[in-house]
Write a protein that holds these residues in place. Structure first.
Motif, mmCIF file in Angstrom:
data_model
loop_
_atom_site.group_PDB
_atom_site.id
_atom_site.type_symbol
_atom_site.label_atom_id
_atom_site.label_comp_id
_atom_site.label_asym_id
_atom_site.label_seq_id
_atom_site.Cartn_x
_atom_site.Cartn_y
_atom_site.Cartn_z
ATOM 1 N N GLU A 79 0.984 -1.368 -0.179
ATOM 2 C CA GLU A 79 0.153 -0.460 -0.078
ATOM 3 C C GLU A 79 1.186 1.305 0.054
ATOM 4 O OE1 GLU A 79 -2.298 -0.690 2.967
ATOM 5 O OE2 GLU A 79 -4.204 -1.306 2.065
ATOM 6 N N PHE A 80 2.102 1.461 0.624
ATOM 7 C CA PHE A 80 2.860 2.493 0.531
ATOM 8 C C PHE A 80 3.543 2.653 -0.577
ATOM 9 C CE2 PHE A 80 6.901 4.297 2.328
ATOM 10 C CZ PHE A 80 6.912 5.752 2.311
ATOM 11 N N ALA A 81 4.107 1.656 -1.445
ATOM 12 C CA ALA A 81 4.680 1.972 -2.693
ATOM 13 C C ALA A 81 3.458 2.442 -3.732
ATOM 14 C CB ALA A 81 4.422 0.273 -2.932
ATOM 15 N N LEU A 82 1.855 1.439 -3.713
ATOM 16 C CA LEU A 82 1.046 2.382 -4.382
ATOM 17 C C LEU A 82 1.050 4.130 -4.346
ATOM 18 C CD1 LEU A 82 -1.661 2.186 -5.987
ATOM 19 C CD2 LEU A 82 -3.193 2.197 -3.897
ATOM 20 N N MET A 83 0.857 4.259 -2.692
ATOM 21 C CA MET A 83 1.025 6.145 -2.458
ATOM 22 C C MET A 83 1.947 6.591 -3.185
ATOM 23 S SD MET A 83 -2.057 5.957 -1.295
ATOM 24 C CE MET A 83 -2.168 7.550 -0.758
ATOM 25 N N ARG A 84 2.991 6.438 -2.676
ATOM 26 C CA ARG A 84 4.921 6.595 -3.239
ATOM 27 C C ARG A 84 3.929 6.599 -4.350
ATOM 28 N NH1 ARG A 84 9.220 2.929 -1.183
ATOM 29 N NH2 ARG A 84 7.930 1.705 -0.994
ATOM 30 N N ILE A 85 3.934 5.812 -5.350
ATOM 31 C CA ILE A 85 3.927 5.889 -6.977
ATOM 32 C C ILE A 85 2.662 7.008 -7.473
ATOM 33 C CG2 ILE A 85 2.864 5.076 -8.816
ATOM 34 C CD1 ILE A 85 3.978 2.473 -7.821
ATOM 35 N N TYR A 86 1.825 6.863 -6.478
ATOM 36 C CA TYR A 86 0.513 7.867 -6.539
ATOM 37 C C TYR A 86 1.008 9.856 -6.519
ATOM 38 C CZ TYR A 86 -4.559 9.706 -5.598
ATOM 39 O OH TYR A 86 -5.352 10.305 -5.043
ATOM 40 N N GLY A 87 1.714 9.896 -5.320
ATOM 41 C CA GLY A 87 1.781 11.133 -5.038
ATOM 42 C C GLY A 87 3.344 11.693 -5.366
ATOM 43 N N TRP A 88 4.657 10.831 -5.166
ATOM 44 C CA TRP A 88 5.891 10.969 -5.387
ATOM 45 C C TRP A 88 6.885 11.161 -6.718
ATOM 46 C CZ3 TRP A 88 8.376 8.390 -0.907
ATOM 47 C CH2 TRP A 88 8.262 8.775 0.572
ATOM 48 N N LEU A 89 5.649 10.457 -7.790
ATOM 49 C CA LEU A 89 5.874 9.651 -8.894
ATOM 50 C C LEU A 89 5.712 10.711 -9.805
ATOM 51 C CD1 LEU A 89 8.025 8.538 -11.531
ATOM 52 C CD2 LEU A 89 6.039 6.873 -11.544
ATOM 53 N N PRO A 90 4.507 11.509 -9.661
ATOM 54 C CA PRO A 90 3.700 12.664 -10.713
ATOM 55 C C PRO A 90 5.091 13.935 -9.904
ATOM 56 C CG PRO A 90 1.937 11.075 -9.874
ATOM 57 C CD PRO A 90 3.093 10.295 -9.296
ATOM 58 N N CYS A 91 5.005 14.179 -8.939
ATOM 59 C CA CYS A 91 5.512 15.306 -8.449
ATOM 60 C C CYS A 91 6.382 15.727 -9.358
ATOM 61 C CB CYS A 91 5.899 15.319 -7.097
ATOM 62 S SG CYS A 91 6.837 16.932 -6.044
ATOM 63 N N SER A 92 7.514 13.752 -8.926
ATOM 64 C CA SER A 92 8.840 14.540 -9.226
ATOM 65 C C SER A 92 9.010 14.246 -11.390
ATOM 66 C CB SER A 92 9.659 12.869 -9.866
ATOM 67 O OG SER A 92 10.013 12.850 -8.215
ATOM 68 N N ILE A 93 8.173 13.744 -11.939
ATOM 69 C CA ILE A 93 7.949 13.854 -13.297
ATOM 70 C C ILE A 93 8.010 15.602 -13.755
ATOM 71 C CG2 ILE A 93 6.292 13.245 -15.314
ATOM 72 C CD1 ILE A 93 6.244 10.710 -14.210
#
Length: 451
Positions: free
Chosen positions: A407-421
């Protein structure tokens, strides 16, 4: 046209004309939403077609845009009539869009995958026939740096209002007990098919279209014109920024429902949450227009993208039952979504001024077709990353339960990946080459060389 002018003698547009231009987008913006939210489940669940075949038919019909977009852009630039270059395409595209919308949303009798493929292909084609000239017309309505933002903002305000209207219809029908895809699609189709022709008629009859700008001096079309496109640094920067912004936004859009269902545990709040986000984006739109006037469109767009990304940093803090925290983050995050769209379109008009000086021709439709292809590429990339990466970390929506690490991996992809991009676009836009002063120089060169 009103008689008020800017110092450089460019006639201004009043709010009435801007509103009439944006009015068709109220229903035009509603066409594609049901294709994502309803059509797959309707044809698979209600009409008993294989789900994989339904998805394939829609995906392949969408891929045809890769060929039709540039053709449509070039045709709308080069088709000169007594009524203008853009308006005839809206008049032609509207009945085709109405017919194909009805046939996809309200199919009669026995349907097949072939039926779905044919009519969705015609729907996407008619949408392009309408959409590309419509946006090009808006980009050409004004030659003033600030006023272009207002034209695009009016259009996107109507688009956001269309989304709000769409969501309110679903909520009201659900309250009245109409939860089926068939009933909801019928009501949406009736609204589109009745209102869109009326709104287009008002816009076409009341809003002027500027004559095309052709310049004295060297003229570049064909292959030499294509080389100018890729030498246009402002265009390249805008193109890359659009892909980065679009990819980040679509990753989160793809995962909204999964997060609501599996992390927050309140999937029934999806429509209300998106409604609140869209409404907030519409309410704060004037603030983004004000900011773009003060610091420039390119830097306002940078802040708008960074705003979305930075709120995403807090999304991994959301856990089970944290509905207040989650909705608050989503609403604040979404308050710049409409700004990203209208500022991008306003900047695009300035980029076309640069090309007009270089090529000797106003190729608005062609440029918007290239940007449209970039946005579609971003949508595909965003959906791919938003579905593939969670599965690589072990998240499967069909599983009965998920570990905390998954679940934490899902939320990192959901929140942090878009921010980085999205933050990758910051250096592309902050020192953007076309400022207000540069755009005024370009307009002076265009006016000096006009035939």
């Amino acid at each position: 046209m009103p008689n008020q002018t800017f110092p450089n003698n460019v006639p201004t547009l009043n709010h009435r004309l801007m509103a009439l231009y944006g009015l068709p987008h109220l229903t035009h913006s509603m066409v594609l939403l049901p294709l994502v939210l309803f059509i797959p489940s309707y044809y698979a669940d209600d009409l008993a077609l294989p789900l994989a075949s339904v998805g394939m038919a829609i995906a392949i019909s969408r891929l045809l845009d890769v060929f039709t977009d540039p053709i449509m852009g070039i045709l709308s630039d080069r088709w000169h009539t007594r009524w203008g270059r853009r308006k005839p395409w809206l008049v032609l595209g509207t009945p085709l869009l109405v017919l194909s919308t009805w046939m996809v949303f309200v199919p009669g009798g026995k349907v097949s995958v072939v039926y779905l493929f044919i009519w969705t292909s015609l729907l996407f084609l008619s949408f392009d026939i309408f959409d590309l000239p419509y946006k090009a017309w808006g980009a050409e309505l004004s030659t003033d740096y600030k006023e272009r933002s207002r034209v695009a903002a009016w259009r996107e305000a109507f688009g956001a209002s269309g989304h709000i209207f769409f969501l309110l219809i679903l909520m009201v029908m659900g309250f009245l007990g109409y939860h089926g895809n068939r009933e909801q699609l019928l009501v949406i189709a009736l609204i589109i098919c009745i209102c869109l022709p009326l709104f287009v008629a008002l816009a076409v009859s009341k809003v002027p279209e500027r004559p095309p700008e052709q310049l004295n001096g060297p003229s570049h079309l064909g292959w030499s014109g294509m080389k100018l496109v890729f030498r246009n640094q402002a265009f390249i920067r805008t193109l890359i920024a659009l892909v980065l912004f679009g990819t980040g936004l679509v990753i989160q859009a793809t995962l909204h429902k999964m997060v609501l269902k599996h992390i927050v545990g309140r999937s029934e709040l999806f429509s209300s949450m998106i409604l609140a986000e869209t409404f907030t984006s519409l309410v704060v739109l004037p603030a983004w227009v004000w900011l773009s006037d003060r610091i420039g469109k390119h830097r306002a767009l940078t802040f708008a993208g960074a705003w979305v990304g930075l709120w995403g940093l807090a999304l991994p803090l959301v856990g089970h039952g944290d509905i207040e925290l989650y909705v608050t983050l989503i609403v604040f995050r979404g308050s710049s979504l409409a700004a990203i769209i209208f500022l991008s379109n306003s900047i695009a008009a300035d980029v076309i001024d640069h090309d007009t000086v270089a090529s000797g021709h106003q190729r608005t439709g062609f440029y918007f077709s290239l940007w449209g292809m970039a946005i579609k590429m971003a949508i595909g990339l965003g959906v791919f990353l938003g579905t593939t990466l969670p599965s690589l970390y072990g998240f499967e929506p069909s599983a009965a339960s998920h570990s905390g690490a998954t679940e934490f991996a899902l939320m990192r992809i959901y929140g942090w990946l878009p921010c980085s991009i999205m933050l990758l676009a910051f250096p592309l836009l902050w020192n953007y080459p076309i400022t207000r002063e540069k755009q005024q120089e370009l307009r002076a060169q265009i006016e000096a060389r006009r035939k």
